[in-house]
Design an enzyme around this catalytic site. Sequence first.
Site, PDB file in Angstrom:
ATOM      1  N   LYS A 109       0.855  -1.199   0.000  1.00  0.00           N
ATOM      2  CA  LYS A 109       0.000   0.000   0.000  1.00  0.00           C
ATOM      3  C   LYS A 109       0.883   1.238   0.000  1.00  0.00           C
ATOM      4  CE  LYS A 109      -4.139   0.181   2.161  1.00  0.00           C
ATOM      5  NZ  LYS A 109      -5.293  -0.086   1.306  1.00  0.00           N
TER       6      LYS A 109
HETATM    7  C1  LIG Z   1      -5.815  -1.369  -4.163  1.00  0.00           C
HETATM    8  C2  LIG Z   1      -6.426  -2.211  -3.087  1.00  0.00           C
HETATM    9  N1  LIG Z   1      -6.655  -3.516  -3.334  1.00  0.00           N
HETATM   10  C3  LIG Z   1      -7.182  -4.322  -2.404  1.00  0.00           C
HETATM   11  C4  LIG Z   1      -7.541  -3.857  -1.155  1.00  0.00           C
HETATM   12  C5  LIG Z   1      -8.070  -4.791  -0.110  1.00  0.00           C
HETATM   13  O1  LIG Z   1      -7.074  -5.027   0.848  1.00  0.00           O
HETATM   14  P1  LIG Z   1      -7.430  -5.364   2.359  1.00  0.00           P
HETATM   15  O2  LIG Z   1      -8.347  -6.518   2.320  1.00  0.00           O
HETATM   16  O3  LIG Z   1      -6.122  -5.704   2.974  1.00  0.00           O
HETATM   17  O4  LIG Z   1      -8.063  -4.168   2.939  1.00  0.00           O
HETATM   18  C6  LIG Z   1      -7.306  -2.516  -0.849  1.00  0.00           C
HETATM   19  C7  LIG Z   1      -7.658  -1.988   0.479  1.00  0.00           C
HETATM   20  O5  LIG Z   1      -7.775  -0.844   0.715  1.00  0.00           O
HETATM   21  C8  LIG Z   1      -6.741  -1.689  -1.829  1.00  0.00           C
HETATM   22  O6  LIG Z   1      -6.506  -0.386  -1.576  1.00  0.00           O
END
Ligand SMILES: Cc1ncc(COP(=O)(O)O)c(C=O)c1O
Length: 320
Positions: free
Chosen positions: A157
Amino acid sequence: MSLPRYAFFQGRVVPYSEARVGVLTHGLNYGTGVFSGIRGYWNADEHELFVFRPDDHYRRFLESARMIGMQLPLDSCQLTSALVDLLRREGFREDCYVRSLAFYADETVGVRLHDLTPEISIVSIPYGRYIEKEEGAHATISSWRRVDDNAIPARGKIVGAYVNSALAKSEAMRAGFDEAIVLNRDGHISEGSAANFFLVRNGVVLTPPITDNILEGITRRTVIELLGRELGRTVVERSIDRSEIYVADEAFFVGTGVQIVAATRVDHRPIGTGRIGPIAEALRKLYFDVVRGRRPDYRQWCAPVYAGAAALAEVTSAPR
Ligand SMILES: Cc1ncc(COP(=O)(O)O)c(C=O)c1O
């Protein structure tokens, strides 16, 4: 949206108004930071706020930092304890969202990732749905391609990479859709704008592999485990073509923010019956029981804020 009352900033909890940065801050100018989004779920029966999988979120946070060569002074336990501290001060008796951010705090000019100093902030706000139509969203295939791992690390992230997500989300919403489905450079489905993606075809649950430039989602991991252990569905991780969506029986997005959202139409075509399917429906029910701490067999994923903090205080104040 109302602002938080407190922030964890420069190593302690302060009033939110004191957590300030200057306009020259490196992370603000160049997106040189990493972040995490975690949800807290209020369980009214137990009068407890459960934070879902904070340790896993913070491990990914630290890994994301490593991807950009950022060294953070706190480990996942210390970050979780800062988060619990902050949430106790906020005193929420409702669902909330926690945003943690590590950014280069230097007020300086120059694009780079070395010789800079990171700062960590954590804030939280009451939070409900991220996508209003959780039981039946209309998605569109985005004209934007997912950021490639060789451009900006896709599995982490990374703050700057979210311009890519924002382009996809705004394009979809301005065209009247609820969410975007973003393809990777090869034309395979990568994920939503801020959520991972699953589809069901002929009874088989499919999701793109990590190597198709998806974020390594914690909810994705949770869902794969719940589908396998509780709903008898082994998830196949493989590249998915765009046209497979149009002949799918079900499709759904998963993520901390979106939770579990059924995509019942894509580009004006119904998916399956055009209504939420049995797998997404069962999964939603199970997921909300799990995150709210109602399933004892998954309680290890739910960190209690109030009882947990009381227990911590007892341990630390006990005579040595
Ligand atoms: C680009 C992106 N993909 C997938 C997800 C899902 O990730 P998580 O389940 O860890 O929140 C997020 C979460 O914000 C995201 O920003």
